[in-house]
Write an enzyme that holds these catalytic residues in place. Structure first.
Site, PDB file in Angstrom:
ATOM      1  N   PHE A  44     -22.097  25.307  -4.562  1.00  0.00           N
ATOM      2  CA  PHE A  44     -23.048  24.752  -5.516  1.00  0.00           C
ATOM      3  C   PHE A  44     -23.000  23.242  -5.377  1.00  0.00           C
ATOM      4  O   PHE A  44     -22.058  22.585  -5.824  1.00  0.00           O
ATOM      5  CB  PHE A  44     -22.739  25.144  -6.963  1.00  0.00           C
ATOM      6  CG  PHE A  44     -23.782  24.611  -7.910  1.00  0.00           C
ATOM      7  CD1 PHE A  44     -24.970  25.300  -8.093  1.00  0.00           C
ATOM      8  CD2 PHE A  44     -23.600  23.420  -8.569  1.00  0.00           C
ATOM      9  CE1 PHE A  44     -25.958  24.800  -8.934  1.00  0.00           C
ATOM     10  CE2 PHE A  44     -24.579  22.909  -9.406  1.00  0.00           C
ATOM     11  CZ  PHE A  44     -25.760  23.608  -9.590  1.00  0.00           C
ATOM     12  N   ASP A  62     -17.343  17.325  -1.600  1.00  0.00           N
ATOM     13  CA  ASP A  62     -18.103  17.253  -2.853  1.00  0.00           C
ATOM     14  C   ASP A  62     -17.110  17.370  -4.002  1.00  0.00           C
ATOM     15  O   ASP A  62     -16.700  18.463  -4.383  1.00  0.00           O
ATOM     16  CB  ASP A  62     -19.143  18.377  -2.894  1.00  0.00           C
ATOM     17  CG  ASP A  62     -19.970  18.366  -4.171  1.00  0.00           C
ATOM     18  OD1 ASP A  62     -19.553  17.701  -5.141  1.00  0.00           O
ATOM     19  OD2 ASP A  62     -21.023  19.041  -4.211  1.00  0.00           O
ATOM     20  N   LYS A 104     -20.778  13.094 -12.288  1.00  0.00           N
ATOM     21  CA  LYS A 104     -20.359  13.644 -13.574  1.00  0.00           C
ATOM     22  C   LYS A 104     -19.434  12.714 -14.341  1.00  0.00           C
ATOM     23  O   LYS A 104     -19.884  11.857 -15.064  1.00  0.00           O
ATOM     24  CB  LYS A 104     -19.782  15.039 -13.380  1.00  0.00           C
ATOM     25  CG  LYS A 104     -20.845  16.042 -12.899  1.00  0.00           C
ATOM     26  CD  LYS A 104     -20.435  17.461 -13.101  1.00  0.00           C
ATOM     27  CE  LYS A 104     -21.469  18.420 -12.508  1.00  0.00           C
ATOM     28  NZ  LYS A 104     -22.764  18.400 -13.194  1.00  0.00           N
TER      29      LYS A 104
END
Length: 405
Positions: A146, A231, A260
């Site tokens: 994801f 990531d 984030k």
């Protein structure tokens, strides 16, 4: 949910359903304020936040140091665009580069933008540095990934909810099983420019790869002259008990993708960090963002980096994560059939004969604990790193009650 004409939640939920596209399926909770690890809804009910905005709130809600930085910057300057340089920009880039041990930083806004940036940089590096033939660059990715939901990113997703009906799909990606070093190695050829991986797959259910996998990826990338792109948008910045999830096995990727938590739960901030021989392939006009690296974002993110530089939050995550692990593993065979924990990040597989992950989260919410389901009977816990031992125990106790029926 209790039906009461005096409650504001039911009407607010109905209005949200009426006026927004249904691209999310949120729990019927309407938050109006928050502080630390706690949220309060429009009816005054308090909830322990065990999701932390998918790690965007690693430092809790409204951390005083971050809020102070935002307030101070709001009184001076909020946006210039990258047509000019502002007085927070260099400090942010330098301090984040130093935290990552890299030469350069390229600021963006969202995690998906950071991933898109990494893809573009890897392709350009492949053509200009590695010598891959024009239009032939390939990137190896993993099943269960994801990395976002842009058109390019969903092209190599194996999640049909994210991918179906959004074609035609972008070519240039090879998908291999996650954690399978032999398959990854076999997929690399003369046109491979990068391997793009999450060191821990968050959306998949906090899936930790086998020991030795990440060092093996690092070695094969070095041997085959391929960039290793990590990531760390969810896993990085203290979540797993280290600054980066890669740190647990002493692995340093060629490129970090961050986001984030970098925005402190206040503004969207993402970034790519790499050395000059990689990020240096970009020239003016080839990539950018009006809001990327804006003054408000940089002011907040500088304080985020400084919080991490103390090591306090990494230690808290590691120590409290062991308490969380012990509590959750005590529920194996009592409704849980699988537990995966790294720092303050946990994936829990509920016995599907008992209930779905969605139902478990609804029952937890009724008990004042907010979590998120993913993929059937799996739920994720990712509390803010400011959570206390007592609050961890509370979350585990409430989960135990839910599983006991």
């Amino acid at each position: 949910m209790i039906v009461d004409d005096k409650l504001r939640t039911p009407g607010a939920v109905r209005d949200a359903e009426r006026w927004t596209a249904h691209n999310y399926h949120p729990l019927p909770v309407v938050i109006s304020s928050a502080e630390g690890a706690w949220l309060t809804d429009v009816d005054g009910r308090r909830y322990l936040d065990c999701l932390a905005g998918y790690s965007a709130l690693n430092f809790g809600h409204r951390h005083p140091q971050l809020i102070a930085a935002a307030h101070a910057q709001l009184d001076r300057l909020t946006l210039t665009s990258r047509a000019f340089i502002h007085d927070q920009f260099a400090d942010f880039c330098r301090e984040l580069a130093e935290l990552c041990g890299k030469d350069l930083v390229l600021p963006m806004n969202t995690g998906a933008e950071a991933v898109e940036t990494g893809i573009k940089v890897a392709r350009k590096w492949g053509y200009q540095v590695k010598g891959v033939a024009a239009g032939q660059a390939n990137i190896v990715v993993a099943e269960g990934n994801f990395h976002g939901r842009t058109t390019t990113i969903v092209s190599f997703s194996t999640d049909e909810d994210a991918r179906a009906d959004f074609g035609p799909y972008t070519p240039g990606f090879t998908v291999v099983p996650y954690g399978d070093l032999a398959a990854l190695t076999a997929a690399i050829d003369e046109n491979t420019v990068a391997v793009l991986l999450e060191p821990i797959q968050g959306e998949q259910g906090v899936v930790v790869p086998p020991e030795g996998y990440l060092p093996g990826v690092r070695q094969v990338c070095t041997e085959r002259n391929v960039l290793f792109i990590a990531d760390e948008i969810q896993s990085g910045l203290g979540r797993t008990g280290a600054t980066f999830a890669c740190d647990h096995e002493g692995v340093v990727p060629d490129m970090y993708l961050l986001g984030k938590a970098l925005g402190g739960g206040i503004v969207p901030v993402s970034a790519v960090a790499a050395n000059a021989d990689v990020l240096g392939v970009l020239k003016p006009g080839q990539h950018g963002s009006t809001f990327g690296g804006n003054p408000l974002a940089c002011a907040v993110a500088i304080e985020v980096v400084r919080l991490l530089a103390t090591g306090e939050f990494q230690r808290r995550s590691a120590e409290l994560g062991e308490r969380l692990r012990a509590g959750l593993e005590g529920l194996l065979g009592k409704g849980l059939v699988g537990v995966r924990v790294r720092g303050l990040w946990a994936g829990l597989d509920i016995d599907p004969a008992l209930m779905s992950g969605r139902e478990a989260c609804e029952r937890l919410a009724a008990r004042g604990v907010l979590a998120k389901d993913t993929h059937g009977s799996t739920i994720r816990l990712a509390p803010p790193l400011v959570i206390t031992e007592e609050e961890i125990d509370l979350a585990v106790t409430q989960l135990a009650e839910v599983l006991a029926g």
